[in-house]
Design a protein around this motif. Sequence first.
Motif, PDB file in Angstrom:
ATOM      1  N   ASN A 320      11.172   1.441 -32.878  1.00  0.00           N
ATOM      2  CA  ASN A 320      10.294   2.160 -32.932  1.00  0.00           C
ATOM      3  C   ASN A 320       9.066   1.341 -33.217  1.00  0.00           C
ATOM      4  O   ASN A 320       9.180  -0.128 -33.987  1.00  0.00           O
ATOM      5  N   HIS A 321       8.476   2.203 -32.435  1.00  0.00           N
ATOM      6  CA  HIS A 321       6.405   1.106 -31.714  1.00  0.00           C
ATOM      7  C   HIS A 321       5.764   2.483 -32.417  1.00  0.00           C
ATOM      8  O   HIS A 321       5.077   2.584 -32.305  1.00  0.00           O
ATOM      9  N   THR A 322       5.829   3.246 -33.615  1.00  0.00           N
ATOM     10  CA  THR A 322       5.164   4.043 -34.307  1.00  0.00           C
ATOM     11  C   THR A 322       3.968   3.554 -35.712  1.00  0.00           C
ATOM     12  O   THR A 322       4.705   2.338 -36.807  1.00  0.00           O
ATOM     13  N   GLY A 323       2.948   3.804 -36.155  1.00  0.00           N
ATOM     14  CA  GLY A 323       1.723   3.477 -36.971  1.00  0.00           C
ATOM     15  C   GLY A 323       1.799   1.453 -36.536  1.00  0.00           C
ATOM     16  O   GLY A 323       1.471   1.366 -35.385  1.00  0.00           O
ATOM     17  N   PRO A 324       1.768   0.749 -37.597  1.00  0.00           N
ATOM     18  CA  PRO A 324       1.630  -0.114 -37.357  1.00  0.00           C
ATOM     19  C   PRO A 324       2.644  -0.189 -36.501  1.00  0.00           C
ATOM     20  O   PRO A 324       2.102  -2.299 -35.996  1.00  0.00           O
ATOM     21  N   ARG A 325       3.531  -0.451 -36.154  1.00  0.00           N
ATOM     22  CA  ARG A 325       4.189  -0.989 -35.446  1.00  0.00           C
ATOM     23  C   ARG A 325       4.027  -0.789 -33.813  1.00  0.00           C
ATOM     24  O   ARG A 325       4.646  -1.631 -33.169  1.00  0.00           O
ATOM     25  N   ALA A 326       2.906  -0.245 -33.624  1.00  0.00           N
ATOM     26  CA  ALA A 326       2.990   0.119 -31.960  1.00  0.00           C
ATOM     27  C   ALA A 326       1.752  -1.476 -31.472  1.00  0.00           C
ATOM     28  O   ALA A 326       0.692  -1.025 -31.839  1.00  0.00           O
ATOM     29  N   ALA A 327       2.198  -2.276 -31.479  1.00  0.00           N
ATOM     30  CA  ALA A 327       1.804  -3.509 -31.922  1.00  0.00           C
ATOM     31  C   ALA A 327       2.460  -4.775 -30.805  1.00  0.00           C
ATOM     32  O   ALA A 327       4.168  -4.055 -30.544  1.00  0.00           O
ATOM     33  N   PHE A 328       1.466  -5.935 -30.035  1.00  0.00           N
ATOM     34  CA  PHE A 328       2.600  -6.618 -29.527  1.00  0.00           C
ATOM     35  C   PHE A 328       3.764  -7.680 -29.958  1.00  0.00           C
ATOM     36  O   PHE A 328       5.161  -7.243 -29.833  1.00  0.00           O
ATOM     37  N   GLN A 329       3.596  -7.528 -31.344  1.00  0.00           N
ATOM     38  CA  GLN A 329       5.290  -8.385 -32.466  1.00  0.00           C
ATOM     39  C   GLN A 329       6.202  -7.523 -32.262  1.00  0.00           C
ATOM     40  O   GLN A 329       6.803  -7.780 -31.551  1.00  0.00           O
ATOM     41  N   PRO A 330       6.004  -6.048 -32.901  1.00  0.00           N
ATOM     42  CA  PRO A 330       7.056  -5.325 -33.180  1.00  0.00           C
ATOM     43  C   PRO A 330       7.802  -5.114 -31.542  1.00  0.00           C
ATOM     44  O   PRO A 330       9.118  -5.075 -31.780  1.00  0.00           O
ATOM     45  N   VAL A 331       6.795  -4.435 -30.772  1.00  0.00           N
ATOM     46  CA  VAL A 331       7.945  -4.359 -29.335  1.00  0.00           C
ATOM     47  C   VAL A 331       8.223  -5.292 -28.661  1.00  0.00           C
ATOM     48  O   VAL A 331       9.132  -5.580 -28.365  1.00  0.00           O
ATOM     49  N   LEU A 332       7.485  -6.740 -28.638  1.00  0.00           N
ATOM     50  CA  LEU A 332       8.471  -7.467 -27.886  1.00  0.00           C
ATOM     51  C   LEU A 332       9.775  -8.422 -28.601  1.00  0.00           C
ATOM     52  O   LEU A 332      10.661  -8.346 -28.549  1.00  0.00           O
ATOM     53  N   ALA A 333       9.446  -8.065 -30.237  1.00  0.00           N
ATOM     54  CA  ALA A 333      10.566  -8.306 -31.502  1.00  0.00           C
ATOM     55  C   ALA A 333      11.769  -7.222 -30.526  1.00  0.00           C
ATOM     56  O   ALA A 333      12.826  -7.918 -30.889  1.00  0.00           O
ATOM     57  N   ASN A 334      12.111  -5.895 -31.251  1.00  0.00           N
ATOM     58  CA  ASN A 334      12.742  -5.280 -31.111  1.00  0.00           C
ATOM     59  C   ASN A 334      13.176  -4.975 -29.586  1.00  0.00           C
ATOM     60  O   ASN A 334      14.190  -5.026 -29.805  1.00  0.00           O
ATOM     61  N   VAL A 335      12.522  -5.512 -28.213  1.00  0.00           N
ATOM     62  CA  VAL A 335      12.802  -5.502 -27.504  1.00  0.00           C
ATOM     63  C   VAL A 335      13.815  -6.652 -26.681  1.00  0.00           C
ATOM     64  O   VAL A 335      15.095  -7.262 -26.710  1.00  0.00           O
ATOM     65  N   ALA A 336      13.355  -8.157 -27.344  1.00  0.00           N
ATOM     66  CA  ALA A 336      14.326  -8.801 -27.657  1.00  0.00           C
ATOM     67  C   ALA A 336      15.707  -9.127 -28.403  1.00  0.00           C
ATOM     68  O   ALA A 336      16.555  -9.539 -28.173  1.00  0.00           O
TER      69      ALA A 336
END
Length: 364
Positions: A320-336
Amino acid sequence: MFDPHWNALHGVPAYPVERYGALADRIGGILMSRNDVLLMQAEATVALEAVAVSLARPGLSALNVVTSSYGSWFGQWLRRGGAAVRDVAAQPGLPIEIEAVAKALDAGPHVDLLAVVHAESASGILNPLTRIMALAQARGIVTVVDAVASVGGHPLDIDGLGIDIAVIGPQKALGGPAGVSALSVSRRAWQLILRDGTPRDSILSLADLKTWVDGGRRGLPGTPSPLEFFALEATLDRIEAEGLESVIARHALAASATRTGLTALGAGAWVPSAKASNLVTSVAVPESLTPAALITTARRLGVELTEGVGTAPARLLRLNHTGPRAAFQPVLANVAAFGAALRQAGHPSDIAAAAEAISAAYSR
Ligand SMILES: *Cc1c(COP(=O)(O)O)cnc(C)c1O
């Protein structure tokens, strides 16, 4: 006066009546629409049901594009109201093929209404909205678009595409409250709604809400909840300060960075990028593993991965990279976290390469 029971959450002053019209205008700006914008004090599913209830009646013929349970529900609500509905369904977890819509329209009988979801957060797909609207426009069909997930995540030009009714909610890509939603309604859609026997005196009646538009857009009918409208106003302030184009670009970057990260990890996204939404990215779970095990491992790392909704038999996990999650940290954390979960399950994944790819995507 000191009141020991006072609480900021229920001691809120009334939302000023003269500001509802401004809220509707600001939403019209986001939607690029001069159509009437209605505010509904309910989550977006209620607004969608209100559209179906207000349009459905015996004699109405509809083509309903189904790419998730939201589409199935919309079809059911129309049928319950007596409409003749043909569903055209996509493969699970994939967008509708434009040829399938064209074929269904050409197969007849004449259709008054076409309904479709723009982008799905249930699976991470993007439907070919521009081409679907062109087919509908050419045939004079009234269109309903569920843009709840897509608004703020994808460009959405309501008047440019000729969308008659669009339903949105602030709680997805716009990052706002879940208790209020909005609809844009064209003149042509009003004609269809206000024909003989439209429901009135109902919380699901759009005709009732039209009296708010016609009466100068002051206090909403019923008892408005001030918290929701102050929260909506704060959301619009934030979106306007960031700029809608930047909000959309932030979602596009989160999606593309997630995809390059997954590729570097050795996993790869489920749908090709041209068919994918900017909201969530789905990834297929390897045959030998179970989604639940991967979700549990990721949760131990503090990362919430979820299963695709209504996408069986495809076994999909959503990043999920929607709303405030459309940012470097959540994107990196999701994939890692997805990579770590794969590894823990004995499946190879190159987390270092994925982190490199995501960092590079965000450093351009
Ligand atoms: C989330 C969502 C809805 C429902 O919105 P709620 O505010 O949860 O009722 C409807 N349609 C789509 C496409 C969505 O993603």
